[in-house]
Design a protein around this motif. Structure first.
Motif, PDB file in Angstrom:
ATOM      1  N   GLY A   1       0.798  -1.212   0.038  1.00  0.00           N
ATOM      2  CA  GLY A   1      -0.122  -0.105  -0.085  1.00  0.00           C
ATOM      3  C   GLY A   1       0.963   1.234  -0.165  1.00  0.00           C
ATOM      4  O   GLY A   1       2.045   1.228  -0.017  1.00  0.00           O
ATOM      5  N   PRO A   2       0.306   2.419   0.118  1.00  0.00           N
ATOM      6  CA  PRO A   2       1.117   3.506  -0.043  1.00  0.00           C
ATOM      7  C   PRO A   2       2.282   3.729   1.183  1.00  0.00           C
ATOM      8  O   PRO A   2       2.044   3.442   2.348  1.00  0.00           O
ATOM      9  CB  PRO A   2       0.135   4.865   0.074  1.00  0.00           C
ATOM     10  N   THR A   3       3.366   3.996   0.927  1.00  0.00           N
ATOM     11  CA  THR A   3       4.379   3.898   1.867  1.00  0.00           C
ATOM     12  C   THR A   3       4.389   5.292   2.623  1.00  0.00           C
ATOM     13  O   THR A   3       3.746   6.261   2.253  1.00  0.00           O
ATOM     14  CB  THR A   3       5.739   3.799   1.274  1.00  0.00           C
ATOM     15  N   ARG A   4       5.227   5.518   3.579  1.00  0.00           N
ATOM     16  CA  ARG A   4       5.378   6.797   4.165  1.00  0.00           C
ATOM     17  C   ARG A   4       5.651   7.928   3.264  1.00  0.00           C
ATOM     18  O   ARG A   4       5.045   8.905   3.385  1.00  0.00           O
ATOM     19  CB  ARG A   4       6.203   6.621   5.403  1.00  0.00           C
ATOM     20  N   LEU A   5       6.726   7.616   2.448  1.00  0.00           N
ATOM     21  CA  LEU A   5       7.080   8.550   1.725  1.00  0.00           C
ATOM     22  C   LEU A   5       6.023   8.895   0.415  1.00  0.00           C
ATOM     23  O   LEU A   5       6.012  10.173   0.231  1.00  0.00           O
ATOM     24  CB  LEU A   5       8.409   8.022   0.678  1.00  0.00           C
ATOM     25  N   VAL A   6       5.220   8.037  -0.103  1.00  0.00           N
ATOM     26  CA  VAL A   6       4.171   8.304  -0.865  1.00  0.00           C
ATOM     27  C   VAL A   6       3.041   9.028  -0.399  1.00  0.00           C
ATOM     28  O   VAL A   6       2.716  10.082  -0.914  1.00  0.00           O
ATOM     29  CB  VAL A   6       3.599   7.009  -1.413  1.00  0.00           C
ATOM     30  N   ARG A   7       2.655   8.739   0.942  1.00  0.00           N
ATOM     31  CA  ARG A   7       1.765   9.508   1.674  1.00  0.00           C
ATOM     32  C   ARG A   7       2.172  11.003   1.980  1.00  0.00           C
ATOM     33  O   ARG A   7       1.546  11.890   1.766  1.00  0.00           O
ATOM     34  CB  ARG A   7       1.527   8.835   3.033  1.00  0.00           C
ATOM     35  N   ARG A   8       3.664  11.119   2.277  1.00  0.00           N
ATOM     36  CA  ARG A   8       4.195  12.627   2.609  1.00  0.00           C
ATOM     37  C   ARG A   8       4.294  13.393   1.258  1.00  0.00           C
ATOM     38  O   ARG A   8       3.663  14.760   1.084  1.00  0.00           O
ATOM     39  CB  ARG A   8       5.364  12.274   3.021  1.00  0.00           C
ATOM     40  N   LEU A   9       4.388  12.816   0.234  1.00  0.00           N
ATOM     41  CA  LEU A   9       4.621  13.277  -1.195  1.00  0.00           C
ATOM     42  C   LEU A   9       3.008  13.909  -1.466  1.00  0.00           C
ATOM     43  O   LEU A   9       2.742  14.868  -2.029  1.00  0.00           O
ATOM     44  CB  LEU A   9       4.938  12.402  -2.183  1.00  0.00           C
ATOM     45  N   SER A  10       1.890  13.005  -1.344  1.00  0.00           N
ATOM     46  CA  SER A  10       0.686  13.107  -1.676  1.00  0.00           C
ATOM     47  C   SER A  10       0.187  14.361  -0.599  1.00  0.00           C
ATOM     48  O   SER A  10      -0.654  15.240  -1.253  1.00  0.00           O
ATOM     49  CB  SER A  10      -0.181  11.934  -1.310  1.00  0.00           C
ATOM     50  N   ALA A  11       0.443  14.503   0.532  1.00  0.00           N
ATOM     51  CA  ALA A  11       0.043  15.367   1.300  1.00  0.00           C
ATOM     52  C   ALA A  11       0.721  16.813   1.485  1.00  0.00           C
ATOM     53  O   ALA A  11       0.031  17.772   1.697  1.00  0.00           O
ATOM     54  CB  ALA A  11       0.124  14.924   2.747  1.00  0.00           C
ATOM     55  N   THR A  12       2.008  16.852   0.915  1.00  0.00           N
ATOM     56  CA  THR A  12       2.491  18.113   0.901  1.00  0.00           C
ATOM     57  C   THR A  12       3.096  18.595  -0.284  1.00  0.00           C
ATOM     58  O   THR A  12       3.510  19.820  -0.382  1.00  0.00           O
ATOM     59  CB  THR A  12       3.632  18.174   2.048  1.00  0.00           C
ATOM     60  N   ALA A  13       3.503  17.893  -1.039  1.00  0.00           N
ATOM     61  CA  ALA A  13       4.283  18.166  -2.183  1.00  0.00           C
ATOM     62  C   ALA A  13       3.528  18.923  -3.255  1.00  0.00           C
ATOM     63  O   ALA A  13       3.653  19.606  -4.264  1.00  0.00           O
ATOM     64  CB  ALA A  13       4.714  16.810  -3.041  1.00  0.00           C
ATOM     65  N   GLY A  14       2.018  18.791  -3.342  1.00  0.00           N
ATOM     66  CA  GLY A  14       1.286  19.411  -4.538  1.00  0.00           C
ATOM     67  C   GLY A  14       1.206  18.756  -5.911  1.00  0.00           C
ATOM     68  O   GLY A  14       1.003  19.514  -6.883  1.00  0.00           O
ATOM     69  N   PHE A  15       1.361  17.625  -5.942  1.00  0.00           N
ATOM     70  CA  PHE A  15       1.584  16.895  -7.085  1.00  0.00           C
ATOM     71  C   PHE A  15       0.481  15.606  -7.246  1.00  0.00           C
ATOM     72  O   PHE A  15       0.324  15.117  -5.966  1.00  0.00           O
ATOM     73  CB  PHE A  15       2.974  16.379  -7.788  1.00  0.00           C
ATOM     74  N   THR A  16       0.106  15.330  -8.038  1.00  0.00           N
ATOM     75  CA  THR A  16      -0.834  14.042  -8.145  1.00  0.00           C
ATOM     76  C   THR A  16       0.207  12.857  -7.803  1.00  0.00           C
ATOM     77  O   THR A  16       1.386  12.790  -8.521  1.00  0.00           O
ATOM     78  CB  THR A  16      -1.367  13.762  -9.512  1.00  0.00           C
ATOM     79  N   VAL A  17       0.093  12.054  -6.963  1.00  0.00           N
ATOM     80  CA  VAL A  17       1.052  10.975  -6.798  1.00  0.00           C
ATOM     81  C   VAL A  17       0.191   9.602  -6.989  1.00  0.00           C
ATOM     82  O   VAL A  17      -0.805   9.353  -6.536  1.00  0.00           O
ATOM     83  CB  VAL A  17       1.267  10.923  -5.217  1.00  0.00           C
TER      84      VAL A  17
END
Length: 187
Positions: free
Chosen positions: A136-152
């Protein structure tokens, strides 16, 4: 939940630059799946940027490592992290081209994965970041999703599934908000 795919236009703009998709490459099976998924989705419509984040290695070497390097002699360079990432990037390019991607670029940067991926995505004005995940979504993926402003997009081992993550009210294991929807594998 509605199915989602990479946010790409049907055809590249004649006036503007080709849309870009950033793919995290680490040499794992999960990152290989992500490269293949992104390449099949992008084909000739978007450029793929294969990004590897290489950590800075300490110059201190353990006794076991020195012994192994002595035994390998001329092949000791194979133990270097840079060499491993060069091989991972080469393999990722081969996968991308075999899956139908036309425009493939590679980038290796020193640093932690989050700032390296976000920096590359901003530099390329990427439409999405694609990452491989085993369960499932890793910590890095969730962080990118929550804060980076890009579709992940997180590609999991199921052949026909990927998760598109967007900030939401539901909290994941690490406390980052995320929401998923299943996306079909590209044709």
């Amino acid at each position: 939940m509605p199915a989602t795919t990479l946010p790409l236009d049907a055809a590249p703009s004649v006036r503007g630059p080709r849309p870009a998709v950033v793919v995290g490459v680490s040499g794992t099976d999960a990152s290989r799946r992500a490269v293949e998924y992104a390449a099949r989705s992008a084909r000739s419509v978007a450029s793929l940027l294969l990004v590897s984040a290489v950590g800075r290695r300490s110059t201190h070497r353990t006794h076991a490592e020195l012994t192994l390097r002595d035994a390998l002699r001329d092949d000791a360079y194979l133990l270097d992290e840079q060499t491993m990432f060069d091989d991972a990037q080469r393999e990722a390019r081969e996968i991308a081209y075999n899956a139908g991607a036309v425009h493939v670029l590679s980038m290796m940067r020193f640093g932690h994965p989050y700032p390296v991926l976000v920096g590359a995505a901003r530099q390329m004005q990427a439409h999405a970041i694609v990452m491989g995940c085993d369960t499932g979504p890793t910590r890095l993926v969730r962080r990118l999703s929550a804060t980076a402003g890009f579709t992940v997009v997180a590609v999991n081992p199921a052949a026909d599934a990927a998760f598109s993550l967007s900030p939401g009210s539901r909290l994941g294991r690490s406390g980052w908000p995320w929401r998923t929807s299943t996306a079909p594998a590209p044709g």
